[in-house]
Write an enzyme that holds these catalytic residues in place. Structure first.
Site, PDB file in Angstrom:
ATOM      1  N   ASP A 130     -41.090-115.904   3.504  1.00  0.00           N
ATOM      2  CA  ASP A 130     -42.413-116.524   3.483  1.00  0.00           C
ATOM      3  C   ASP A 130     -42.889-116.524   2.031  1.00  0.00           C
ATOM      4  O   ASP A 130     -42.998-115.467   1.409  1.00  0.00           O
ATOM      5  CB  ASP A 130     -43.350-115.685   4.366  1.00  0.00           C
ATOM      6  CG  ASP A 130     -44.772-116.227   4.386  1.00  0.00           C
ATOM      7  OD1 ASP A 130     -45.084-117.130   3.595  1.00  0.00           O
ATOM      8  OD2 ASP A 130     -45.566-115.722   5.205  1.00  0.00           O
ATOM      9  N   TYR A 180     -53.836-132.451  -0.130  1.00  0.00           N
ATOM     10  CA  TYR A 180     -52.471-132.436  -0.675  1.00  0.00           C
ATOM     11  C   TYR A 180     -52.497-132.795  -2.159  1.00  0.00           C
ATOM     12  O   TYR A 180     -51.904-132.112  -3.000  1.00  0.00           O
ATOM     13  CB  TYR A 180     -51.643-133.459   0.117  1.00  0.00           C
ATOM     14  CG  TYR A 180     -50.213-133.641  -0.335  1.00  0.00           C
ATOM     15  CD1 TYR A 180     -49.271-132.642  -0.149  1.00  0.00           C
ATOM     16  CD2 TYR A 180     -49.803-134.859  -0.897  1.00  0.00           C
ATOM     17  CE1 TYR A 180     -47.945-132.835  -0.533  1.00  0.00           C
ATOM     18  CE2 TYR A 180     -48.485-135.049  -1.272  1.00  0.00           C
ATOM     19  CZ  TYR A 180     -47.561-134.039  -1.081  1.00  0.00           C
ATOM     20  OH  TYR A 180     -46.259-134.240  -1.459  1.00  0.00           O
ATOM     21  N   ASP A 191     -36.283-120.043   3.934  1.00  0.00           N
ATOM     22  CA  ASP A 191     -37.301-120.797   4.674  1.00  0.00           C
ATOM     23  C   ASP A 191     -37.987-119.836   5.642  1.00  0.00           C
ATOM     24  O   ASP A 191     -37.575-118.667   5.745  1.00  0.00           O
ATOM     25  CB  ASP A 191     -36.658-121.976   5.438  1.00  0.00           C
ATOM     26  CG  ASP A 191     -37.623-123.155   5.563  1.00  0.00           C
ATOM     27  OD1 ASP A 191     -38.758-122.938   6.037  1.00  0.00           O
ATOM     28  OD2 ASP A 191     -37.270-124.277   5.165  1.00  0.00           O
ATOM     29  N   GLY A 204     -38.244-123.417   1.107  1.00  0.00           N
ATOM     30  CA  GLY A 204     -38.367-124.614   1.949  1.00  0.00           C
ATOM     31  C   GLY A 204     -37.040-125.318   2.093  1.00  0.00           C
ATOM     32  O   GLY A 204     -36.976-126.553   2.174  1.00  0.00           O
ATOM     33  N   LYS A 220     -51.511-130.740  -5.563  1.00  0.00           N
ATOM     34  CA  LYS A 220     -50.461-131.212  -6.483  1.00  0.00           C
ATOM     35  C   LYS A 220     -50.970-131.243  -7.932  1.00  0.00           C
ATOM     36  O   LYS A 220     -50.273-130.821  -8.848  1.00  0.00           O
ATOM     37  CB  LYS A 220     -49.940-132.597  -6.056  1.00  0.00           C
ATOM     38  CG  LYS A 220     -49.087-132.564  -4.793  1.00  0.00           C
ATOM     39  CD  LYS A 220     -47.867-131.677  -4.955  1.00  0.00           C
ATOM     40  CE  LYS A 220     -47.004-131.585  -3.731  1.00  0.00           C
ATOM     41  NZ  LYS A 220     -45.959-130.557  -3.809  1.00  0.00           N
ATOM     42  N   ARG A 249     -38.002-120.406   8.891  1.00  0.00           N
ATOM     43  CA  ARG A 249     -37.283-120.486  10.164  1.00  0.00           C
ATOM     44  C   ARG A 249     -35.812-120.361   9.851  1.00  0.00           C
ATOM     45  O   ARG A 249     -35.421-120.485   8.683  1.00  0.00           O
ATOM     46  CB  ARG A 249     -37.613-121.779  10.931  1.00  0.00           C
ATOM     47  CG  ARG A 249     -37.312-123.024  10.163  1.00  0.00           C
ATOM     48  CD  ARG A 249     -38.085-124.220  10.730  1.00  0.00           C
ATOM     49  NE  ARG A 249     -38.170-125.261   9.728  1.00  0.00           N
ATOM     50  CZ  ARG A 249     -37.396-126.333   9.668  1.00  0.00           C
ATOM     51  NH1 ARG A 249     -36.460-126.543  10.578  1.00  0.00           N
ATOM     52  NH2 ARG A 249     -37.528-127.221   8.706  1.00  0.00           N
ATOM     53  N   LEU A 256     -34.966-125.717   4.431  1.00  0.00           N
ATOM     54  CA  LEU A 256     -34.589-126.453   5.643  1.00  0.00           C
ATOM     55  C   LEU A 256     -35.364-127.764   5.771  1.00  0.00           C
ATOM     56  O   LEU A 256     -35.225-128.474   6.755  1.00  0.00           O
ATOM     57  CB  LEU A 256     -34.818-125.586   6.887  1.00  0.00           C
ATOM     58  CG  LEU A 256     -33.980-124.300   6.930  1.00  0.00           C
ATOM     59  CD1 LEU A 256     -34.257-123.511   8.196  1.00  0.00           C
ATOM     60  CD2 LEU A 256     -32.490-124.610   6.842  1.00  0.00           C
ATOM     61  N   GLY A 257     -36.170-128.079   4.780  1.00  0.00           N
ATOM     62  CA  GLY A 257     -36.952-129.307   4.823  1.00  0.00           C
ATOM     63  C   GLY A 257     -36.139-130.526   4.402  1.00  0.00           C
ATOM     64  O   GLY A 257     -34.938-130.434   4.123  1.00  0.00           O
ATOM     65  N   GLN A 258     -36.837-131.671   4.315  1.00  0.00           N
ATOM     66  CA  GLN A 258     -36.159-132.952   4.028  1.00  0.00           C
ATOM     67  C   GLN A 258     -35.406-132.899   2.694  1.00  0.00           C
ATOM     68  O   GLN A 258     -34.255-133.324   2.610  1.00  0.00           O
ATOM     69  CB  GLN A 258     -37.195-134.091   4.000  1.00  0.00           C
ATOM     70  CG  GLN A 258     -36.573-135.472   3.912  1.00  0.00           C
ATOM     71  CD  GLN A 258     -37.554-136.552   3.452  1.00  0.00           C
ATOM     72  OE1 GLN A 258     -38.661-136.255   2.991  1.00  0.00           O
ATOM     73  NE2 GLN A 258     -37.145-137.799   3.581  1.00  0.00           N
TER      74      GLN A 258
HETATM   75  C1  AKB Z   1     -46.072-137.644   1.557  1.00  0.00           C
HETATM   76  O1  AKB Z   1     -46.135-138.793   2.037  1.00  0.00           O
HETATM   77  O2  AKB Z   1     -46.913-136.769   1.745  1.00  0.00           O
HETATM   78  C2  AKB Z   1     -44.919-137.336   0.642  1.00  0.00           C
HETATM   79  C3  AKB Z   1     -45.269-137.613  -0.783  1.00  0.00           C
HETATM   80  C4  AKB Z   1     -45.240-139.007  -1.284  1.00  0.00           C
HETATM   81  O3  AKB Z   1     -45.594-136.732  -1.500  1.00  0.00           O
HETATM   82  N1  AKB Z   1     -43.748-138.052   1.045  1.00  0.00           N
END
Ligand code: AKB
Length: 322
Positions: A53, A142, A34, A8, A146, A36, A10-12
């Site tokens: 991938d 999400y 990444d 990842g 986690k 891409r 190329l991400g933030q």
């Molecule tokens: C999100 O908002 O999904 C993320 C995080 C806090 O994990 N920035």
């Protein structure tokens, strides 16, 4: 010397972590990967890149073997808001990707950094001064990935001796690469809108308090944790870390110190507001401070000053390009 793989990249987070590690790691290799291809010439020319991938077990193994990788920063994942729109995809990428990477780490004896998040907490967690070890029953997909990821990383450490380490990141604020699909993204977008249009419509309610951090602190935290003496670590996956907490109202007030005419209004998105309401108002990060010396450098005023200056440079460069 370390041979490092970043997924990842190329991400933030990945785009800044890659450059920071390449500056620092004079003798080893830092492989960015990444799904891409990089377009920024400075990034592209700074070191090796693999189109990878994280669900492709064979290719992940080949890359780890070929470059003799001994440390992996696994950043390829979907964030909270997009994960809630596509929960099945979020499970597949976040859990499937982590499993592939953990297996590669086990087989090739690599250390692994896994980013957890404030998203791992849920509505039954104590929201003020959220303890390191507490109730974690998230309601978002999400968050589920986690918490499961933290547990899986602990399992690989306890069962197979893999050197897994991680933090629970708050919202991350940066201007070099856009965040993609998080609940805390407003705290980045607000700077671009303030500098371009002097107004911003926020999708969270004015009094929504969340933990946040400026990206240079986040990059430092990851590297510092991965380099910490293992004997000091009682926790591994994952440490609460924070640098500041604020509401949209408080951030807008800070921005007005630079742009007095800046105006904020609200058009609340129920999905992101629901997620934000189930996350801590602020976390207790004393375990990270105690066990590996975590200390942030940027507070709300330092971060705002740095963001205003950085975003202003980007906006000015855009105007020159036309
Ligand atoms: C999100 O908002 O999904 C993320 C995080 C806090 O994990 N920035």
């Amino acid at each position: 010397m370390k041979n490092i793989l970043i997924t990842g990249a190329l991400g933030q987070i990945g785009s800044e972590l890659t450059m920071a590690l390449r500056k620092r790691n004079q003798t080893g290799v830092v492989v960015a990967s990444d799904i891409r291809m990089p377009t920024d010439p400075q990034f592209r020319d700074s070191g090796p890149f693999e189109f990878l991938d994280v669900l492709d077990e064979y290719r992940v193994g080949r890359v780890v073997e070929e470059y003799r990788i001994d440390t992996i920063y696994h950043l390829g994942a979907l964030l909270s808001a997009v994960g809630e729109k596509k929960p099945q995809v979020a499970w597949k990428i976040n859990m499937g990707g982590l499993y592939t990477i953990l297996e590669a780490a086990r087989q090739y004896k690599a250390a692994l950094f896994f980013p957890s998040s404030i998203g791992a907490f849920g509505p039954t967690t104590p929201l003020d001064n959220t303890p390191q070890d507490t109730i974690m029953r998230p309601h978002s997909m999400y968050g589920v990935t986690k918490v499961a990821g933290e547990l899986l990383c602990n399992y690989y450490h306890d069962r197979f001796g893999v050197d897994t380490r991680g933090v629970r990141f708050p919202g991350l604020i940066s201007y070099q690469t856009e965040p993609g699909g998080g609940t805390t993204d407003y705290a980045v977008a607000i700077f671009f809108e303030a500098l371009k249009h002097k107004r911003f419509t926020c999708y969270l309610k004015p009094d929504t308090s969340l933990d946040m951090m400026y990206m240079p602190d986040a990059i430092r935290a990851m590297i510092q944790l991965m380099e910490a003496d293992a004997s000091g670590l009682k926790h591994r996956n994952a440490f609460n870390i924070t640098a500041m907490h604020f509401t949209p109202t408080q951030l807008a007030a800070e921005i007005r110190k630079y742009i007095p005419e800046f105006a904020i209004d609200y058009d609340v998105d129920p999905i992101r507001q629901g997620i934000a309401d189930s996350w801590p108002n602020y976390m207790d990060d004393s375990a990270a401070r105690r066990e590996w010396g975590w200390a942030p450098e940027y507070d709300l005023s330092g971060m705002t000053k740095a963001m205003i200056e950085g975003v202003a440079r980007l906006v000015a460069a855009e105007m020159v390009k036309g």
